[in-house]
Design a protein around this motif. Structure first.
Motif, PDB file in Angstrom:
ATOM      1  N   LEU A 401      26.929 -48.253  82.349  1.00 53.21           N
ATOM      2  CA  LEU A 401      27.330 -47.668  81.067  1.00 53.21           C
ATOM      3  C   LEU A 401      28.300 -48.650  80.410  1.00 53.21           C
ATOM      4  CD1 LEU A 401      28.004 -43.818  81.463  1.00 53.21           C
ATOM      5  CD2 LEU A 401      26.209 -44.941  80.156  1.00 53.21           C
ATOM      6  N   PHE A 402      27.868 -49.325  79.380  1.00 55.09           N
ATOM      7  CA  PHE A 402      28.705 -50.331  78.727  1.00 55.09           C
ATOM      8  C   PHE A 402      29.921 -49.686  78.080  1.00 55.09           C
ATOM      9  CE2 PHE A 402      29.426 -52.859  74.732  1.00 55.09           C
ATOM     10  CZ  PHE A 402      30.158 -53.865  75.353  1.00 55.09           C
ATOM     11  N   ILE A 403      31.084 -50.281  78.295  1.00 50.10           N
ATOM     12  CA  ILE A 403      32.339 -49.696  77.815  1.00 50.10           C
ATOM     13  C   ILE A 403      32.350 -49.503  76.297  1.00 50.10           C
ATOM     14  CG2 ILE A 403      33.379 -52.014  77.768  1.00 50.10           C
ATOM     15  CD1 ILE A 403      35.191 -48.634  78.276  1.00 50.10           C
ATOM     16  N   GLY A 404      31.735 -50.426  75.554  1.00 52.13           N
ATOM     17  CA  GLY A 404      31.769 -50.321  74.097  1.00 52.13           C
ATOM     18  C   GLY A 404      31.048 -49.105  73.550  1.00 52.13           C
ATOM     19  N   THR A 405      30.030 -48.624  74.284  1.00 47.14           N
ATOM     20  CA  THR A 405      29.275 -47.452  73.835  1.00 47.14           C
ATOM     21  C   THR A 405      29.526 -46.233  74.720  1.00 47.14           C
ATOM     22  OG1 THR A 405      27.359 -48.211  75.143  1.00 47.14           O
ATOM     23  CG2 THR A 405      27.453 -48.868  72.820  1.00 47.14           C
ATOM     24  N   LEU A 406      30.534 -46.304  75.567  1.00 50.97           N
ATOM     25  CA  LEU A 406      30.839 -45.186  76.455  1.00 50.97           C
ATOM     26  C   LEU A 406      31.090 -43.880  75.707  1.00 50.97           C
ATOM     27  CD1 LEU A 406      31.348 -44.176  79.342  1.00 50.97           C
ATOM     28  CD2 LEU A 406      33.713 -45.008  79.132  1.00 50.97           C
ATOM     29  N   PRO A 407      31.807 -43.876  74.572  1.00 54.10           N
ATOM     30  CA  PRO A 407      32.042 -42.601  73.869  1.00 54.10           C
ATOM     31  C   PRO A 407      30.765 -41.887  73.454  1.00 54.10           C
ATOM     32  CG  PRO A 407      33.547 -44.273  73.050  1.00 54.10           C
ATOM     33  CD  PRO A 407      32.556 -44.983  73.935  1.00 54.10           C
ATOM     34  N   GLU A 408      29.678 -42.640  73.215  1.00 52.42           N
ATOM     35  CA  GLU A 408      28.405 -42.027  72.821  1.00 52.42           C
ATOM     36  C   GLU A 408      27.576 -41.575  74.028  1.00 52.42           C
ATOM     37  OE1 GLU A 408      30.362 -44.002  70.112  1.00 52.42           O
ATOM     38  OE2 GLU A 408      29.061 -45.408  71.188  1.00 52.42           O
TER      39      GLU A 408
END
Length: 468
Positions: A401-408
């Motif tokens: 899970l890439f940190i930059g898109t974790l909120p999504e």
């Protein structure tokens, strides 16, 4: 001729101030938004900034071209190549392939070099009193040291469907123009190692045409279009979410910011009231300090060279925010943020322990403890690195899970099992830990030494093959 290379390490972005000392005129190529740097250099060297230009509509930073032109009265020269969808929407002098910008005795020939973007141009500099032959080539995001500009940003970051293959083929055509230049010409690109505008940028600031012909992978594969396009589009890093915002703001007639703002130092009462009103608190202290005590609900993004990039990934441009930072840090942090257009700083606080809020500690685990969770069905291990990093080697059993898109993708994070996160060296895991805790995940642990220690201790590594 006067020449100055100005390099922003936080975004790995290069700009240039070049002057004719006889006439006192100078030009700035691809200026960053905190333009006082160029004003000071010009003042020290007895030059007037009379010309300002850009290589293309930038995606990774908010250009300071218009601020600099407004402050100095310089003429703004911008590309009119690329078609109707790629025209700047504010006053400027449009330039095309074959045009020449004259700065005193200096000539900058405009060369259309599409591929990274349709409107991209490069500048071939001739110092006419010294030689009739060109001496420098300013390539923007066309050719880097050891790499070339990526053509997939328009599709991945800005949503322009079906553009990356077209851009890759345009870039291949542009490389033929590059190859026809004399080998001795110096190449000064728009970015260096660490930029998301390419995948293998060199760390040295410049190169030569001849050296790139010998060592740049793209030029070595330029005789086979299919292999070139495949290699160019594979393993590119994830483009930060804020790139789409930069593309828009660098094209339209936006409001200008002619000086570096000074954020207000907040009282404890003001911080608490803002938190209660939903204003986010960004803790820029080191991961060691925040692990020992952080404000519940705050987001830890360390104030290092990657600060602006992760802020651009995770912040909403429509909302204000507060910073935890030292007095001596705040100007540098503000500069980093203004370079990507994050201007809505509500204020900052230096001492979270004085807020009267019970602080929380991070749950950091060591290697031996981490090993007890590997390959256990009752725990979820998350690799927060980029997709290519994960493919090239990850902890067996770890999910990506890439940190930059974790909120999504919070719905993919377990709320029932222990969640163990790691990255490469701990910085991204620090961000991820604070983000998950702020979103209500209480059973989270961070393996802070991450892949660096895991590999150094000769632990097993799993890889994934890339489908061809």
């Amino acid at each position: 001729m006067f020449f100055q290379h100005i390099y922003d390490q936080t975004l790995a972005q290069a700009s240039y101030l070049i002057g004719c000392q006889k006439s006192g005129e100078s030009i700035v190529i691809d200026p960053k938004r905190d333009v006082d740097t160029y004003l000071e250099i010009a003042k020290q060297k007895g030059l007037r900034i009379t010309h300002v230009t850009e290589t293309h509509i930038h995606a990774d930073f908010l250009s300071g071209s218009r601020e600099l032109a407004a402050l100095t009265g310089a003429t703004l020269y911008l590309s009119n190549e690329g078609g109707p969808d790629w025209q700047y929407e504010f006053d400027h002098i449009g330039i095309h392939h074959g045009d020449v910008i004259k700065v005193g005795n200096l000539n900058l020939a405009v060369i259309h070099t599409p591929g990274h973007t349709p409107e991209s141009i490069s500048f071939l500099l001739t110092d006419t009193p010294a030689s009739p032959h060109p001496v420098m080539f300013f390539t923007g995001d066309f050719v880097f040291v050891g790499d070339v500009g990526r053509p997939d940003l328009l599709e991945k970051a800005a949503g322009w469907v079906g553009t990356q293959e077209i851009g890759a083929k345009q870039l291949l055509d542009s490389l033929s123009k590059f190859s026809n230049l004399p080998d001795f010409v110096q190449v000064w690109p728009g970015h260096g190692a660490g930029s998301a505008c390419g995948k293998a940028l060199g760390a040295v600031p410049s190169t030569t045409v001849g050296y790139e012909k010998l060592r740049n992978w793209a030029l070595l594969q330029a005789d086979n279009e299919q292999d070139f396009v495949r290699s160019l589009l594979s393993d590119q890093p994830e483009p930060p979410r804020y790139f789409a915002q930069m593309k828009k703001l660098n094209k339209v007639d936006r409001s200008l910011l002619k000086s570096v703002p000074t954020p207000r130092k907040l009282t404890s009462e003001e911080v608490i009231q803002a938190l209660e009103a939903g204003v986010k608190l960004i803790d820029t202290r080191s991961k060691a300090h925040t692990a020992e005590g952080f404000v519940p609900g705050s987001l830890t993004i360390q104030g290092n060279n990657a600060f602006a990039t992760w802020m651009g990934w995770l912040m909403d441009y429509q909302e204000p925010f507060m910073l935890v930072a030292n007095d001596h840090q705040i100007e540098d942090l503000t500069r980093m943020l203004m370079r990507i257009g994050l201007d809505d700083i509500f204020g900052y606080v230096t001492d979270v322990s004085a807020l009267g809020i019970p602080l929380e500690k991070a749950d950091i685990i060591d290697l031996d403890t981490f090993k007890t969770y590997v390959n256990r069905g009752d725990a979820q291990i998350l690799d927060l690195r980029g997709a290519s990093e994960y493919r090239n080697g990850h902890v067996p059993g770890a999910e990506h899970l890439f940190i930059g898109t974790l909120p999504e993708h919070l719905d993919e994070v377990s709320r029932d099992r222990p969640v163990i996160i790691y990255c490469q060296g701990g910085d991204r895991a620090t961000i991820g830990y604070s983000l998950l805790r702020a979103k209500g995940f209480t059973n989270v642990r961070s393996y802070a030494p991450s892949m660096n220690e895991w590999v150094a201790q000769n632990n097993p590594v799993a890889t994934l093959s890339v489908p061809m």
